[in-house]
Design an enzyme around this catalytic site. Structure first.
Site, PDB file in Angstrom:
ATOM      1  N   ASP A 179      28.948 -48.130  21.995  1.00 33.57           N
ATOM      2  CA  ASP A 179      29.652 -48.082  20.712  1.00 33.57           C
ATOM      3  C   ASP A 179      28.746 -47.474  19.646  1.00 33.57           C
ATOM      4  OD1 ASP A 179      31.675 -48.472  18.896  1.00 33.57           O
ATOM      5  OD2 ASP A 179      31.307 -50.615  18.637  1.00 33.57           O
ATOM      6  N   TRP A 232      27.073 -42.807  14.191  1.00 31.40           N
ATOM      7  CA  TRP A 232      25.882 -41.954  14.360  1.00 31.40           C
ATOM      8  C   TRP A 232      26.146 -40.576  13.749  1.00 31.40           C
ATOM      9  CZ3 TRP A 232      24.664 -37.287  16.547  1.00 31.40           C
ATOM     10  CH2 TRP A 232      23.322 -37.048  16.870  1.00 31.40           C
ATOM     11  N   ASN A 246      42.052 -46.305  23.509  1.00 25.54           N
ATOM     12  CA  ASN A 246      41.468 -45.089  22.917  1.00 25.54           C
ATOM     13  C   ASN A 246      42.453 -43.919  22.795  1.00 25.54           C
ATOM     14  OD1 ASN A 246      38.118 -45.612  24.264  1.00 25.54           O
ATOM     15  ND2 ASN A 246      38.929 -46.090  22.239  1.00 25.54           N
TER      16      ASN A 246
HETATM   17  C1  FPP Z   1      32.331 -45.495  21.118  1.00 28.34           C
HETATM   18  O1  FPP Z   1      31.919 -44.937  19.902  1.00 28.34           O
HETATM   19  C2  FPP Z   1      32.248 -44.526  22.211  1.00 28.34           C
HETATM   20  C3  FPP Z   1      33.316 -44.061  22.917  1.00 28.34           C
HETATM   21  C4  FPP Z   1      34.686 -44.484  22.667  1.00 28.34           C
HETATM   22  C5  FPP Z   1      33.159 -43.067  23.978  1.00 28.34           C
HETATM   23  C6  FPP Z   1      31.920 -43.056  24.806  1.00 28.34           C
HETATM   24  C7  FPP Z   1      31.857 -41.794  25.545  1.00 28.34           C
HETATM   25  C8  FPP Z   1      30.774 -41.032  25.806  1.00 28.34           C
HETATM   26  C9  FPP Z   1      29.410 -41.408  25.435  1.00 28.34           C
HETATM   27  C10 FPP Z   1      30.907 -39.701  26.478  1.00 28.34           C
HETATM   28  C11 FPP Z   1      31.454 -39.622  27.859  1.00 28.34           C
HETATM   29  C12 FPP Z   1      31.015 -40.648  28.819  1.00 28.34           C
HETATM   30  C13 FPP Z   1      30.389 -40.456  30.017  1.00 28.34           C
HETATM   31  C14 FPP Z   1      30.197 -41.614  30.939  1.00 28.34           C
HETATM   32  C15 FPP Z   1      29.858 -39.167  30.481  1.00 28.34           C
HETATM   33  P1  FPP Z   1      32.936 -44.920  18.668  1.00 28.34           P
HETATM   34  O2  FPP Z   1      33.545 -43.578  18.582  1.00 28.34           O
HETATM   35  O3  FPP Z   1      33.914 -46.044  18.785  1.00 28.34           O
HETATM   36  O4  FPP Z   1      31.944 -45.157  17.478  1.00 28.34           O
HETATM   37  P2  FPP Z   1      32.258 -45.818  16.058  1.00 28.34           P
HETATM   38  O5  FPP Z   1      32.648 -47.248  16.321  1.00 28.34           O
HETATM   39  O6  FPP Z   1      30.959 -45.688  15.349  1.00 28.34           O
HETATM   40  O7  FPP Z   1      33.353 -45.022  15.436  1.00 28.34           O
END
Ligand code: FPP
Length: 255
Positions: A26, A31, A74
């Site tokens: 998360d 970031w 998502n």
């Molecule tokens: C959460 O951050 C992250 C995700 C929903 C996606 C994670 C995916 C990856 C790192 C890339 C693909 C994965 C692999 C295994 C290759 P957020 O967007 O919810 O962050 P925020 O809460 O700060 O908005």
């Protein structure tokens, strides 16, 4: 000052590693925002952290690693963000599959992957097939995953596979039910890591995390490195796990 990997590694007891580490990645959006970048730049940067934990876990000898990459919720995100996430997943596999294979890792997915775009499914199937005969770490990527959806899928599969007869014939046990989960045959997570400070389980592995130790860090996912994984494992190894019982010393005290 950041603690070095070389200081942390000797503190890990290799004979008491978690059998399964699950991670809620998360903070990619935050970031990016901190840097004035679009959210997708955070997801792209998050790939480095994925590489770090896959490598770090395999090097240590962790039997199972599960990463929460895309939840059933998502889909509510902007279409362009969903498309980019799927694109990044394909790019990651394209680039890393050889390396994953060379490290004897078994790549797998959990979730309703049949609902993903055909091109994504093709890439996933390729990764699963190529690494299926490996014998090292199982690396699960949770995609279109929901803990409740998983339980419902398990119930439906169980019913289609003679569940009614089993229920009439003495009842279904937890062990029997677990064989219908996406993680059938795998140990439950001993350690659940969540980045970016939120104190939620977000519909992740609801059945399997019943006794997991939870470790939360304020570090945002793209900044997560091997040393954070090591810190989590060291903290986990210092915890006393009782599974609802008492610690041995207390068992001898009269009440
Ligand atoms: C959460 O951050 C992250 C995700 C929903 C996606 C994670 C995916 C990856 C790192 C890339 C693909 C994965 C692999 C295994 C290759 P957020 O967007 O919810 O962050 P925020 O809460 O700060 O908005």
């Amino acid at each position: 000052m950041a603690t070095e990997v070389s200081d942390l590694l000797p503190q890990i007891d290799r004979s008491a590693l978690p059998a399964h580490v699950a991670i809620i990645m998360d903070g990619n959006g935050r970031w990016a925002r901190k840097r004035g970048l679009p959210r997708v730049a955070g997801h792209r940067a998050g790939i480095n952290a994925v590489r770090e934990v896959v490598e770090g876990s395999a090097e240590l000898g962790i039997p199972v690693l599960t990463l929460y990459a895309f939840s059933v919720e998502n889909w509510k995100r902007p279409r362009s963000e969903v498309t980019t996430l799927m694109q990044l997943l394909k790019e990651y596999l394209n680039k890393e599959l050889e390396n994953i294979h060379r490290n004897n890792i078994r790549f797998r997915t959990i979730g309703r992957t049949d609902e993903l775009d055909a091109s994504v499914q093709a890439e996933l199937d390729k990764g699963i097939a190529k690494t299926s005969r490996n014998s090292g770490m199982i690396f699960n990527v949770a995609l279109n995953y929901g803990g409740r959806a998983e339980i419902v899928d398990a119930v439906n599969r169980l019913l289609r596979n003679g569940g009614k007869a089993a229920a009439d014939n003495g009842g279904i046990t937890e062990e029997h039910f677990a064989q219908y989960l996406y993680t059938a045959g795998q140990p439950d997570p001993d350690l659940l890591i969540r980045t970016s400070g939120e104190l939620r389980v977000s519909n992740f592995l609801l059945w399997q995390i019943a006794y997991a130790e939870i470790w939360v860090t304020d570090t945002l996912w793209p900044d997560f490195e091997k040393r954070h994984l090591y810190e989590a494992i060291i903290a986990y190894q210092k915890r006393e796990r009782r599974y609802g019982g008492l610690e041995p010393a207390q068992m001898t005290i009269e009440h």
